[in-house]
Design an enzyme around this catalytic site. Sequence first.
Site, PDB file in Angstrom:
ATOM      1  N   LYS A  88      25.773  -3.749  -2.986  1.00  0.00           N
ATOM      2  CA  LYS A  88      27.233  -3.682  -3.159  1.00  0.00           C
ATOM      3  C   LYS A  88      27.901  -2.981  -1.982  1.00  0.00           C
ATOM      4  O   LYS A  88      29.088  -2.721  -2.003  1.00  0.00           O
ATOM      5  CB  LYS A  88      27.562  -2.916  -4.447  1.00  0.00           C
ATOM      6  CG  LYS A  88      26.947  -3.493  -5.694  1.00  0.00           C
ATOM      7  CD  LYS A  88      27.357  -2.650  -6.901  1.00  0.00           C
ATOM      8  CE  LYS A  88      26.570  -3.035  -8.137  1.00  0.00           C
ATOM      9  NZ  LYS A  88      26.644  -1.979  -9.161  1.00  0.00           N
ATOM     10  N   HIS A  97       5.647   5.991  11.328  1.00  0.00           N
ATOM     11  CA  HIS A  97       5.070   5.887   9.983  1.00  0.00           C
ATOM     12  C   HIS A  97       4.099   7.075   9.851  1.00  0.00           C
ATOM     13  O   HIS A  97       2.875   6.900   9.863  1.00  0.00           O
ATOM     14  CB  HIS A  97       4.361   4.543   9.850  1.00  0.00           C
ATOM     15  CG  HIS A  97       3.997   4.132   8.462  1.00  0.00           C
ATOM     16  ND1 HIS A  97       4.002   5.012   7.386  1.00  0.00           N
ATOM     17  CD2 HIS A  97       3.609   2.930   7.951  1.00  0.00           C
ATOM     18  CE1 HIS A  97       3.631   4.359   6.296  1.00  0.00           C
ATOM     19  NE2 HIS A  97       3.387   3.098   6.613  1.00  0.00           N
ATOM     20  N   ARG A 122       0.802  -1.229   0.000  1.00  0.00           N
ATOM     21  CA  ARG A 122       0.000   0.000   0.000  1.00  0.00           C
ATOM     22  C   ARG A 122       0.829   1.270   0.000  1.00  0.00           C
ATOM     23  O   ARG A 122       0.553   2.204  -0.754  1.00  0.00           O
ATOM     24  CB  ARG A 122      -0.929   0.024   1.228  1.00  0.00           C
ATOM     25  CG  ARG A 122      -2.194  -0.756   1.030  1.00  0.00           C
ATOM     26  CD  ARG A 122      -2.633  -1.357   2.349  1.00  0.00           C
ATOM     27  NE  ARG A 122      -1.691  -2.385   2.722  1.00  0.00           N
ATOM     28  CZ  ARG A 122      -1.853  -3.669   2.437  1.00  0.00           C
ATOM     29  NH1 ARG A 122      -2.929  -4.079   1.842  1.00  0.00           N
ATOM     30  NH2 ARG A 122      -0.937  -4.566   2.763  1.00  0.00           N
ATOM     31  N   THR A 123       1.800   1.364   0.885  1.00  0.00           N
ATOM     32  CA  THR A 123       2.489   2.650   1.044  1.00  0.00           C
ATOM     33  C   THR A 123       3.217   3.026  -0.251  1.00  0.00           C
ATOM     34  O   THR A 123       3.076   4.135  -0.755  1.00  0.00           O
ATOM     35  CB  THR A 123       3.468   2.592   2.233  1.00  0.00           C
ATOM     36  OG1 THR A 123       2.731   2.187   3.387  1.00  0.00           O
ATOM     37  CG2 THR A 123       4.086   3.956   2.504  1.00  0.00           C
ATOM     38  N   ARG A 149      11.452   4.061   2.814  1.00  0.00           N
ATOM     39  CA  ARG A 149      11.130   3.061   3.856  1.00  0.00           C
ATOM     40  C   ARG A 149      12.396   2.294   4.163  1.00  0.00           C
ATOM     41  O   ARG A 149      13.081   1.818   3.248  1.00  0.00           O
ATOM     42  CB  ARG A 149      10.037   2.108   3.384  1.00  0.00           C
ATOM     43  CG  ARG A 149       9.855   0.941   4.346  1.00  0.00           C
ATOM     44  CD  ARG A 149       8.625   0.146   4.083  1.00  0.00           C
ATOM     45  NE  ARG A 149       7.421   0.864   4.507  1.00  0.00           N
ATOM     46  CZ  ARG A 149       6.207   0.325   4.557  1.00  0.00           C
ATOM     47  NH1 ARG A 149       6.037  -0.940   4.218  1.00  0.00           N
ATOM     48  NH2 ARG A 149       5.170   1.039   4.946  1.00  0.00           N
TER      49      ARG A 149
END
Length: 312
Positions: A90, A139, A61-62, A111
């Site tokens: 890397k 959040h 969703r986000t 995120r």
Amino acid sequence: MSLVSKLKFKGRDIVAIEDFSREEINYILNISHSMEPFAAKGSDMLKGKILASLFFEPSTRTRLSFEAAMLKLGGSTIGFAEAEIASVRKGENLADTIRTVENYADIIALRHPLEGAAKLAAEFSKIPILNAGSGAEEHPTQALMDLYTLQKEKGKIDGLKIALVGDLRYGRTVHSLAYGLSLYNIELSLISPESLRMRPEVIRAIRNKISIVEDANLEKIISKIDVLYVTRIQKERFPDPAEYAKVKGIYRIDLKTLKSAKKDLIILHPLPRVDEIAAEVDSTPQARYFQQVWNGIVVRMGLLALVLGAVE
Ligand code: NCD
């Protein structure tokens, strides 16, 4: 000059909900409301702007709603959803990733599994950072869409009796939401097993502002509340699988749970759900978690428009 026109959002990072006043949050909710028609029919308000979505943790969703919000406003998106395919694999550090991506985009939705990651990124970044989840910490854009949902479904936030249920320790949405709710005149019940109680720093920050009750027993309060905000037990954040096993499935909302609930109770959930809300609840008038998903689009459109200066 009205008070509202003094609020400044252009170029601002959205890292933590505590950085915003009640007046600012109300303003974001109003602007988000004005995005509803554009969410349905589109706009070219952000034409030429680019959102980079950098997701170092899983998301449905986000990420998709941030990207859809940008596309609906006429902008474009770039980014990655799996850090494994980016240069992070890397060994690139977050600061270098941000210093690179800021050359390609106008705004970043980030995120990251580490607490403090969004704050750190904002310190390095020349372009605004939208915290799309920083470990178990915060959040904030989810909290804004949750507040928007309360306002839309209940007509107001003040006066509500709200229960947050489930994993209040590792669940980041409830941390941001509790900070946000503490700016309103509400009563908060924090329902969790002992091991998953609300983080002490959140309690400390909000306890003098609103009335709080902490309990493990949902049955005790179910008949009194207006809003039931259910959360998933955050399995992936438990340091010890044995601890998870003890609390797995501890709350399950089904039709029986709702027998004594108010008729106009609303049930919210940030999703994804695992087993904490039975499918039979989905068809009750109280279930609003899929309406909540739609609100994620309009609030993220509102935030993009404000932070990129398309609306003042
Ligand atoms: C939540 C999250 O990622 O914190 N999901 C979301 O963004 N809607 C909740 C969760 O994962 O349980």
